[in-house]
Design a protein around this motif. Structure first.
Motif, short mmCIF file in Angstrom:
data_model
loop_
_atom_site.label_atom_id
_atom_site.label_comp_id
_atom_site.label_asym_id
_atom_site.label_seq_id
_atom_site.Cartn_x
_atom_site.Cartn_y
_atom_site.Cartn_z
N GLU A 67 2.57 9.88 -10.06
CA GLU A 67 1.75 10.25 -11.20
C GLU A 67 1.04 11.63 -11.01
OE1 GLU A 67 -2.04 8.00 -13.53
OE2 GLU A 67 -1.00 6.89 -12.03
N LEU A 68 0.51 11.71 -10.08
CA LEU A 68 -0.33 13.23 -9.82
C LEU A 68 0.75 14.48 -10.03
CD1 LEU A 68 -2.72 12.49 -7.04
CD2 LEU A 68 -3.11 12.76 -9.03
N LYS B 242 1.53 14.81 -13.83
CA LYS B 242 0.38 15.10 -14.65
C LYS B 242 0.25 16.78 -14.33
CE LYS B 242 -2.75 11.39 -14.93
NZ LYS B 242 -4.09 10.83 -14.65
N MET C 161 2.30 1.65 -3.50
CA MET C 161 1.26 2.21 -4.50
C MET C 161 0.99 3.60 -4.32
SD MET C 161 1.01 -0.44 -6.55
CE MET C 161 -0.42 0.10 -7.33
N ASN C 162 1.12 4.10 -2.90
CA ASN C 162 0.64 5.47 -2.70
C ASN C 162 1.67 6.45 -3.26
OD1 ASN C 162 -1.53 5.02 -1.42
ND2 ASN C 162 -0.64 4.75 0.66
N LEU D 233 3.73 5.61 -5.88
CA LEU D 233 3.41 5.69 -7.49
C LEU D 233 2.21 6.57 -7.81
CD1 LEU D 233 3.92 1.87 -8.44
CD2 LEU D 233 5.28 3.90 -8.69
N GLU D 234 1.04 6.55 -6.90
CA GLU D 234 0.14 7.54 -7.39
C GLU D 234 0.37 9.06 -7.14
OE1 GLU D 234 -3.25 6.00 -4.61
OE2 GLU D 234 -3.46 4.17 -5.79
N ILE D 235 1.16 9.33 -6.21
CA ILE D 235 1.81 10.68 -5.68
C ILE D 235 2.50 11.06 -6.92
CG2 ILE D 235 3.15 12.05 -4.32
CD1 ILE D 235 2.00 10.59 -1.92
N LYS E 148 0.87 -1.18 0.12
CA LYS E 148 -0.13 0.11 0.08
C LYS E 148 0.94 1.19 0.12
CE LYS E 148 -3.98 1.92 2.71
NZ LYS E 148 -4.72 1.94 3.66
#
Length: 105
Positions: free
Chosen positions: A99-100, A103, A92-93, A95-97, A89
């Motif tokens: 990615e944001l 962008k 994955m957090n 990676l999400e940060i 978890k």
């Protein structure tokens, strides 16, 4: 029995500098002489550490994300499962940060 072996100048220079030279011996089809061919090794690019985790790490290579988690068996299956899921978890957090943030740029 004596055999003469052809060596490239670079191989001789490396041997003179006390370096180890790995390669293969082959018989040249045209001349019939034994030839030493040194291996040409390519260095690999190291993976980039994205996040150290409690029981492992998350790394990024040119083509993959790599996740590693290692937990002692002594904890029991339930606690091992909880620890591994917590590490996953957290990775994955991260990676999400990332990615944001990418962008927004």
């Amino acid at each position: 029995m004596k055999k003469f072996i052809e060596l490239a100048l670079e191989v001789i220079e490396n041997l003179d500098n006390d370096k180890c030279v790995e390669g293969s011996l082959r018989k040249d089809k045209k001349t019939g002489k034994i030839v030493f061919r040194a291996y040409v090794r390519q260095s690999r690019r190291k993976d980039k550490l994205l996040r150290p985790l409690e029981h492992g790490w998350l790394k990024e290579s040119a083509t993959r994300f790599k996740f590693y988690s290692s937990v002692k068996k002594e904890l029991g299956y339930r606690l091992v499962s909880v620890a591994m899921h917590r590490d996953l978890k957290d990775a994955m957090n991260k990676l999400e940060i990332d990615e944001l943030l990418n962008k927004e740029k």
